[in-house]
Design an enzyme around this catalytic site. Structure first.
Site, short mmCIF file in Angstrom:
data_model
loop_
_atom_site.label_atom_id
_atom_site.label_comp_id
_atom_site.label_asym_id
_atom_site.label_seq_id
_atom_site.Cartn_x
_atom_site.Cartn_y
_atom_site.Cartn_z
N GLU A 169 0.84 -1.20 0.00
CA GLU A 169 0.00 0.00 0.00
C GLU A 169 0.87 1.24 0.00
O GLU A 169 1.85 1.31 0.75
CB GLU A 169 -0.93 0.06 1.24
O1 LIG Z 1 -6.10 5.02 4.98
C1 LIG Z 1 -5.85 4.46 3.74
C2 LIG Z 1 -5.62 2.95 3.88
C3 LIG Z 1 -6.88 2.18 4.29
O2 LIG Z 1 -7.94 2.46 3.39
C4 LIG Z 1 -6.52 0.68 4.27
O3 LIG Z 1 -7.66 -0.14 4.49
C5 LIG Z 1 -5.49 0.36 5.35
O4 LIG Z 1 -4.81 -0.84 5.07
C6 LIG Z 1 -4.52 1.51 5.53
N1 LIG Z 1 -3.50 1.56 6.40
C7 LIG Z 1 -2.95 2.80 6.32
C8 LIG Z 1 -1.79 3.29 7.14
C9 LIG Z 1 -2.04 3.09 8.62
C10 LIG Z 1 -3.25 3.82 9.06
C11 LIG Z 1 -4.43 3.12 9.21
C12 LIG Z 1 -5.57 3.76 9.66
C13 LIG Z 1 -5.51 5.12 9.96
C14 LIG Z 1 -4.34 5.83 9.80
C15 LIG Z 1 -3.19 5.18 9.34
C16 LIG Z 1 -3.64 3.51 5.39
N2 LIG Z 1 -4.60 2.69 4.91
#
Ligand SMILES: OC[C@@H]1[C@@H](O)[C@H](O)[C@@H](O)c2[nH]c(CCc3ccccc3)c[n+]21
Length: 481
Positions: free
Chosen positions: A386
């Protein structure tokens, strides 16, 4: 600037955020589903009030999105299977041998052929067949699929977050706080490997377990279930998720020869000022704890070696968005606001980097530094599973994309085995507690009509994918050299 010829380029997605959208595709049997529909959560502002059933509708529109992905030069997608769709009812009655060590830790779960046959009787065959149909559609185009088994929602029979929040974890199905989740996850993992083993080139057991226990039990303002503040609960959930990963790893291996890895939320931990050795200890205990244990069997905190947890990391999925900046004061790490994830939405960091709509600093150097550190630490194949930016105007995304792909290229060029770059994400989607207000798509979605529209970055992505690297005429976009 070219990547090796079999380099994986594409995007990642998750069931809960992408599948629903067309009537009939809803899955109401998960903790996240009830959590985002809970009127108290909405009234308290914990969740946005947007609903997943108004999402992009991948469950029905998957052929269109696969067509679009092909057009953009995508050769690999990381997708998921939703546990609560496969097993809407409890699987406790399918008994399997469980072995514990002297401390009561679950060191072995034995899901054999008989057990998966019995799980098959409980499984929701419509859901199973639909997943096979969706993912076969992609694989039969001669493209690669990475299959992740868990991306945050739990079946309601395992975790009822409203009951936990109201009555506490001891009087409600408490999800990862309950050790039985380890055994049930291993059974679910074995079943999917047995049933869908031909589809993926690689497996991932979980996406970002750290976010589940940190947001669920520590940073409870983030709006994640069960929103129950308890550091002890966070610890317990982490312990069970580590065991669940290892027991799932073992049981996937019984039914599939493909590599089994873990997709983890990493940030680049940067020290602005202070003693490096204090910071490195902090990093080991905070950022690398989970992955240290499932690769080396121990960590800076848990020095006791666990043979049943070690060497369960064939590859590592790196989710990278930004950094966290610290200074050490009286041997204590202090996180600095304004930088990384603590930046102002639409603002500028003290280092003069732009910040996304989500308030995350654009810091592509961090990806290169992180990949280098992870390879030195674990020595396994890495995939950027990601990387993306919340940017509704697509103002930052072209440079964000080229700069982070450049960081990957730099690492590959130094011999670090980064096997792929998967963007987050192809289309706009349901951003958990934030709903539809964060736009991460290369492709914009009109959630009323479900129509897809290419943002300019989709064309930048297509140039990179079809070139298998950054074409000379796009190198001006990189923010870093
Ligand atoms: O926030 C964008 C994406 C999510 O839509 C994915 O489901 C998830 O795997 C994901 N992880 C992260 C980085 C860690 C994070 C998670 C939630 C909130 C802030 C940071 C960013 N994202």
């Amino acid at each position: 600037m070219k990547f090796p010829k079999d380099f994986m380029i594409g995007y990642s997605s998750s069931p809960f955020q992408f599948e629903a959208g067309i009537p009939g595709s809803e899955d109401p049997n998960s903790d996240w589903w009830v959590w985002v529909h809970d009127p108290e959560n909405t009234a308290a502002g914990l969740v946005s009030g947007d609903l997943p059933e108004n999402g992009p509708g991948y469950w029905n529109l998957y052929k269109n999105d696969h067509d679009l992905a092909e057009k953009l030069g995508v050769n690999t997608i990381r997708v998921g299977v939703e546990w609560s769709r496969i097993f809407p009812k409890p699987t406790f009655n399918v008994k399997v041998p469980v072995e514990r060590d002297e401390n009561g830790s679950i060191v072995h779960v034995d899901v054999d052929d008989k057990a998966v046959e019995r799980l098959d009787e409980l499984a929701n065959k419509e859901a199973v067949n639909h997943y096979v149909e969706m993912y076969k559609d992609w694989v039969e185009r001669g493209r690669k699929l990475i299959l992740n088994l868990y991306h945050w929602p739990l079946p309601l029979w395992l975790h009822n977050p409203i009951m936990v929040r109201r009555m506490g974890p001891d009087r409600a199905p408490s999800g990862w706080l309950n050790e039985e989740s380890v055994v049930e996850f291993a059974k679910y993992a074995a079943y999917i490997a047995w049933k869908m083993g031909e589809l993926p080139v690689m497996w991932s057991t979980m996406n970002e377990p750290n976010v589940v226990y940190e947001q669920g039990y520590m940073f409870v303002k983030g709006g994640f279930p069960p929103g129950y503040l308890s550091f002890e609960a966070a610890d317990k959930a982490r312990r069970n998720m580590i065991q669940a990963h290892a027991r799932a790893y073992d049981n996937i291996k019984r039914f599939s020869k493909k590599p089994v890895g873990l997709i983890y939320a990493f940030q680049w931990f940067e020290l602005l000022e202070g003693p490096a050795e204090v910071f490195d200890k902090f990093k080991s205990s905070k950022l690398y704890y989970f992955t240290d244990i499932v690769s080396k069997g121990s960590s800076i905190i848990n020095a006791e070696y666990r043979r049943d947890l070690a060497n369960r990391l064939d590859w590592l999925g790196v989710n990278y968005y930004s950094r966290l900046v610290y200074k050490i004061v009286d041997d204590k790490p202090i996180i600095l606001h304004g930088y990384g994830f603590l930046c102002t939405p639409g603002g500028i960091s003290p280092a003069e980097n732009p910040c996304s709509d989500f308030g995350w600093e654009v810091y592509p150097e961090g990806l290169y530094l992180l990949l280098k550190e992870l390879y030195n630490r674990y020595g396994v194949d890495l995939i950027v599973t990601e990387n993306g930016v919340s940017d509704s105007r697509d103002a930052l995304r072209p440079a964000y994309l080229v700069s982070h792909v450049y960081s990957v290229w730099k690492a590959v060029n130094e011999g670090i085995p980064v096997k792929g770059y998967l963007h987050w994400s192809l289309t706009d989607n349901y951003e958990w507690a934030q709903g539809f207000r964060q736009k991460f798509g290369l492709v914009m979605v009109d959630f009323k009509t479900k129509k897809r529209y290419l943002r300019p970055s989709a064309l930048v992505f297509r140039e990179i994918a079809t070139h298998n690297g950054i074409p000379d005429e796009l190198q001006h976009l990189t923010l870093i050299q």
